[in-house]
Design an enzyme around this catalytic site. Structure first.
Site, PDB file in Angstrom:
ATOM      1  N   CYS A   2       0.841  -1.192   0.000  1.00 33.29           N
ATOM      2  CA  CYS A   2       0.000   0.000   0.000  1.00 33.29           C
ATOM      3  C   CYS A   2       0.881   1.249   0.000  1.00 33.29           C
ATOM      4  CB  CYS A   2      -0.946   0.094   1.183  1.00 33.29           C
ATOM      5  SG  CYS A   2      -2.087  -1.271   1.315  1.00 33.29           S
ATOM      6  N   ARG A  28       3.931  -0.435  -4.743  1.00 31.36           N
ATOM      7  CA  ARG A  28       3.602  -0.884  -3.390  1.00 31.36           C
ATOM      8  C   ARG A  28       2.252  -1.590  -3.317  1.00 31.36           C
ATOM      9  NH1 ARG A  28       6.830   1.643   0.518  1.00 31.36           N
ATOM     10  NH2 ARG A  28       5.323   1.070   2.094  1.00 31.36           N
ATOM     11  N   TRP A  73      -2.787  -2.708  -1.579  1.00 28.31           N
ATOM     12  CA  TRP A  73      -2.483  -4.133  -1.722  1.00 28.31           C
ATOM     13  C   TRP A  73      -3.344  -4.822  -0.670  1.00 28.31           C
ATOM     14  CZ3 TRP A  73      -0.028  -8.010   1.305  1.00 28.31           C
ATOM     15  CH2 TRP A  73       0.415  -9.135   0.587  1.00 28.31           C
ATOM     16  N   ASN A  99      -1.956   2.269   5.691  1.00 36.29           N
ATOM     17  CA  ASN A  99      -1.132   1.097   5.366  1.00 36.29           C
ATOM     18  C   ASN A  99      -0.989   0.284   6.636  1.00 36.29           C
ATOM     19  OD1 ASN A  99      -0.624   2.302   2.947  1.00 36.29           O
ATOM     20  ND2 ASN A  99       1.505   2.806   3.382  1.00 36.29           N
ATOM     21  N   GLY A 100      -0.973  -1.026   6.514  1.00 37.24           N
ATOM     22  CA  GLY A 100      -0.770  -1.870   7.686  1.00 37.24           C
ATOM     23  C   GLY A 100      -2.040  -2.619   8.045  1.00 37.24           C
ATOM     24  N   GLU A 469      17.290 -17.909  -6.721  1.00 39.39           N
ATOM     25  CA  GLU A 469      16.891 -16.587  -7.186  1.00 39.39           C
ATOM     26  C   GLU A 469      16.401 -16.651  -8.646  1.00 39.39           C
ATOM     27  OE1 GLU A 469      16.142 -13.954  -5.872  1.00 39.39           O
ATOM     28  OE2 GLU A 469      16.301 -12.416  -7.405  1.00 39.39           O
ATOM     29  N   LYS A 473      12.628 -15.437  -9.597  1.00 38.16           N
ATOM     30  CA  LYS A 473      12.387 -14.375 -10.582  1.00 38.16           C
ATOM     31  C   LYS A 473      11.439 -14.871 -11.668  1.00 38.16           C
ATOM     32  CE  LYS A 473      13.551 -11.876  -9.046  1.00 38.16           C
ATOM     33  NZ  LYS A 473      13.952 -11.103  -7.941  1.00 38.16           N
ATOM     34  N   GLU A 476       7.815 -15.264 -10.208  1.00 39.78           N
ATOM     35  CA  GLU A 476       7.029 -14.084  -9.842  1.00 39.78           C
ATOM     36  C   GLU A 476       6.590 -13.252 -11.029  1.00 39.78           C
ATOM     37  OE1 GLU A 476      10.788 -11.624  -7.879  1.00 39.78           O
ATOM     38  OE2 GLU A 476       8.828 -11.303  -7.036  1.00 39.78           O
ATOM     39  N   HIS A 492      17.738 -36.647  -4.965  1.00 38.31           N
ATOM     40  CA  HIS A 492      17.069 -37.129  -3.751  1.00 38.31           C
ATOM     41  C   HIS A 492      15.562 -36.917  -3.805  1.00 38.31           C
ATOM     42  CE1 HIS A 492      20.878 -38.075  -1.877  1.00 38.31           C
ATOM     43  NE2 HIS A 492      21.317 -36.864  -2.191  1.00 38.31           N
ATOM     44  N   LYS A 591       5.874  -4.523  -3.803  1.00 39.36           N
ATOM     45  CA  LYS A 591       7.322  -4.364  -3.645  1.00 39.36           C
ATOM     46  C   LYS A 591       7.762  -4.510  -2.192  1.00 39.36           C
ATOM     47  CE  LYS A 591      11.419  -3.182  -5.190  1.00 39.36           C
ATOM     48  NZ  LYS A 591      12.117  -4.246  -5.954  1.00 39.36           N
TER      49      LYS A 591
HETATM   50  C1  AGP Z   1      11.897 -10.200  -5.002  1.00 37.24           C
HETATM   51  O1  AGP Z   1      11.815 -10.134  -6.374  1.00 37.24           O
HETATM   52  C2  AGP Z   1      10.659  -9.912  -4.277  1.00 37.24           C
HETATM   53  N1  AGP Z   1      10.080  -8.686  -4.640  1.00 37.24           N
HETATM   54  C3  AGP Z   1      10.682 -10.201  -2.794  1.00 37.24           C
HETATM   55  O2  AGP Z   1      11.060 -11.529  -2.624  1.00 37.24           O
HETATM   56  C4  AGP Z   1      11.582  -9.317  -1.887  1.00 37.24           C
HETATM   57  O3  AGP Z   1      12.920  -9.598  -2.132  1.00 37.24           O
HETATM   58  C5  AGP Z   1      11.198  -9.577  -0.429  1.00 37.24           C
HETATM   59  O4  AGP Z   1       9.867  -9.212  -0.220  1.00 37.24           O
HETATM   60  C6  AGP Z   1      12.099  -8.847   0.535  1.00 37.24           C
HETATM   61  O5  AGP Z   1      12.025  -7.463   0.363  1.00 37.24           O
HETATM   62  P1  AGP Z   1      13.096  -6.524   1.052  1.00 37.24           P
HETATM   63  O6  AGP Z   1      14.416  -6.836   0.452  1.00 37.24           O
HETATM   64  O7  AGP Z   1      12.633  -5.129   0.737  1.00 37.24           O
HETATM   65  O8  AGP Z   1      13.082  -6.813   2.509  1.00 37.24           O
END
Ligand code: AGP
Length: 596
Positions: A2, A28, A73, A99-100, A469, A473, A476, A492, A591
């Site tokens: 948010c 956000r 969000w 927010n929150g 990673e 990527k 997502e 395994h 984000k």
């Molecule tokens: C990564 O592509 C994501 N957006 C997500 O995993 C992100 O890295 C995670 O939410 C942690 O965010 P931060 O580094 O701002 O703490």
């Protein structure tokens, strides 16, 4: 998650400032958006969906010298016009963005309903304007009413409110970021600086429990009892150009291409090439006997790298998912260091883990990209990764900068015999990333495998985080199934999933024992007819078993993960682009995740 924007004192273009601020905050959250403007009157407009829908819906009746806006969000209640912020009271006199999470909202709502209040949304937020309404009805002024209402809330919040008949925005925070922007004639409010960077680079960071009042160009900050606080105004180094797309189709692609510059910034003034030593002021005197990293998502992958680098240097080090650490913390000693890796510095899970560490009396360090973020302010030390603003929800350049910063941290904590070689490799890294970006075949590889239903990523040692990673990527931003594994683990169990329909990306650099073992694992998948994409510097013979190759320049093993990962960023980007996905704003994601 948010985003909040507020603006007081701009005059006629308040609405434009709010809407452009919301665009800057859309990363956000993008389930719905809304604005409220106040003068003698109060007007609200809100819509489900992306900000463009709100922009089409706003009418000429929306004006006023002060206003607040929000991009959502969803947490309580699905995306809809009703659940969009701002929320109002029964009379439509008070508008609130939030927010929150208000944890006691169910009790408050029941209590307010009993007293005759009617609710329009399913959100936790809507209790707030109704609480303010009651306090106003009791005869309090707007500020006292806002303070009293906030006093009833449990949970985390960044809140902003406006009311009919007032030209003030009132705001406060607890466990959710909020920053005041100081302009010449106007004052701004946002959950993140890029939202008002077009208008000012002077900022005041609000602390938990502080209250801000913004009026036609003036601002004050008070504590919970209303006592005036002296706050310092800082200047942010980011500029508006850095937060624009600059001709790229997507922020993600722009940010991938910004990596050479970001890495140079991360290293500037911190390494001495002549002596091969690392000198980071904020790390001076660090001598922990053990290090615990806490982080989420991409940052957790950087944490896995950091822990491994330290272990290799003889320091006890582990990486923990922050969401698990907070509930099941690992034992610490007096000289344990807990390092939170967090791009935003606002991730609730990571903050909770760091606070738990703090509670147990151990030293904490925030490795973050955002100056003045909650993690930076709450930790004993900070190590800025200096990647510049990252707008795409998928983290790219910040991962690379985190890996480089983890190398700096490792060198600062433990002296190593190969220190000079690592420093030399770091010095060459920005140029090598540029070389890779200029020559990558990732787009062709992406086209070749775009129709696959699932993807696997293998890596051993320092390339294990890269495999994780690479898969994250792809998942997502393409919405396809992808998994990353330590190369030796595939046999395994996961090998049962490998078929001729599942491309396997194998990250193999160097020619030592680790590479040889990984090549052995590649043979195992090749024997099951899986297409293999080797991400390699060509030092091993992995290419012999590969259907496609993504080249990376040769470098030191502790720097190679950055290069290999850039190839995988490009693969994910191009697969998503081929599929026409919403690359910068993938579904269901935000984000910065500020709830646990
Ligand atoms: C990564 O592509 C994501 N957006 C997500 O995993 C992100 O890295 C995670 O939410 C942690 O965010 P931060 O580094 O701002 O703490």
């Amino acid at each position: 998650m948010c985003g909040i924007i507020g603006c007081a004192g701009r005059g006629d273009d308040t609405l434009d400032v709010l809407l452009s601020g919301l665009e800057g905050l859309e990363y956000r959250g993008y389930d719905s958006a809304g604005v409220a403007l106040a003068n003698g009157d109060l007007s609200v407009c809100k819509r489900e969906g992306e900000i463009q829908r709100l922009q089409q819906a706003v009418g000429s009746d929306l004006d006023g010298p002060v206003g607040i806006g929000h991009t959502r969000w969803s947490t309580h209640g699905p995306p809809s016009d009703q659940n969009a912020h701002p929320h109002t009271d029964c009379a439509g006199d008070v508008a609130v963005v939030h927010n929150g999470i208000v944890e006691n909202y169910a009790d408050l709502r029941a209590e307010l309903t009993d007293r005759g209040h009617e609710f329009e949304s399913e959100t936790d937020t809507e209790v707030v304007p109704h609480l303010i309404e009651e306090e106003l009805a009791d005869g309090k002024d707007f500020e006292d009413a806002f303070r009293a209402a906030v006093g009833r809330l449990e949970g985390s919040y960044a809140l902003a409110a406006v009311t009919r008949g007032s030209e003030a925005i009132l705001a406060t925070r607890r466990d959710s970021p909020l920053v005041v922007g100081v302009g010449d004639d106007a004052a701004y409010l946002a959950s993140d600086v890029p939202a008002f960077l077009d208008y000012t680079d002077r900022v005041v960071y609000l602390e938990d429990g502080e209250f801000a009042r913004l009026e036609s160009g003036s601002w004050t900050v008070t504590d919970a009892e209303g006592r005036l606080l002296e706050k310092s105004v800082s200047r942010v180094e980011w500029d508006a150009e850095e937060t624009a797309k600059s001709g790229y189709d997507h922020y993600m692609l722009k940010e991938i291409h910004e990596q050479p510059r970001a890495l140079r910034k991360c290293l500037r003034g911190r390494v001495d090439e002549l002596t091969g030593t690392v000198d980071v002021e904020s790390l001076a005197g660090l001598n922990p006997s053990s290090v615990q990293f806490v982080a989420c998502g991409t940052s957790y992958h950087a944490a896995l790298f950091g822990a491994q680098a330290l272990r290799e240097a003889g320091v006890h080090a582990q990486a923990f998912l922050a969401s698990e650490y907070a509930t099941s913390p690992a034992p610490v000693t007096d000289d344990t260091l807990v390092v939170g890796i967090t791009q935003s510095g606002e991730t609730a899970d990571t903050l909770a883990a760091l606070r738990e560490a703090h509670r147990r009396g151990v030293e904490t360090l925030a490795m973050t990209n955002v100056v003045g973020s909650t993690a930076a302010r709450e930790c004993d030390r900070e190590l800025m990764i200096r990647a510049g603003p990252e707008i795409g929800v998928a983290a790219t350049k910040t991962f690379s900068s985190q890996v480089v910063a983890a190398n700096l941290l490792s060198a600062a904590i433990a002296e190593r015999s190969d220190g000079r070689e690592v420093v030399e490799a770091l010095r060459d890294l920005p140029g090598q990333v540029q070389e890779l970006l200029d020559s990558s075949r990732a787009k062709q590889v992406a086209r070749e495998f775009v129709d696959s239903e699932g993807y696997f990523f293998l890596g051993r040692g320092y390339h294990h985080p890269v495999a994780l990673e690479g898969a994250l990527k792809l998942k997502e931003i393409t919405y396809k199934h992808a998994e990353g594994f330590p190369a030796g683990e595939l046999k395994h169990g996961p090998l049962a999933l490998v078929t001729e329909e599942t491309p396997v990306f194998a990250v193999v650099t160097g020619a030592g024992e680790k590479a040889t073992k990984t090549v052995g694992n590649v043979k195992e998948v090749e024997a099951r007819d899986a297409p293999v994409v080797a991400v390699t510097d060509g030092a091993s013979d992995v290419k012999r078993y590969a259907d496609a190759v993504l080249e990376v320049p040769e470098t030191h093993p502790r720097v190679a993960p950055v290069l290999a990962n850039v190839q995988l960023q490009l693969v994910a980007y191009h697969v998503a682009d081929e599929l026409g996905r919403s690359i910068d704003k993938p579904r269901n994601l935000a984000k910065s995740v500020t709830v646990e």
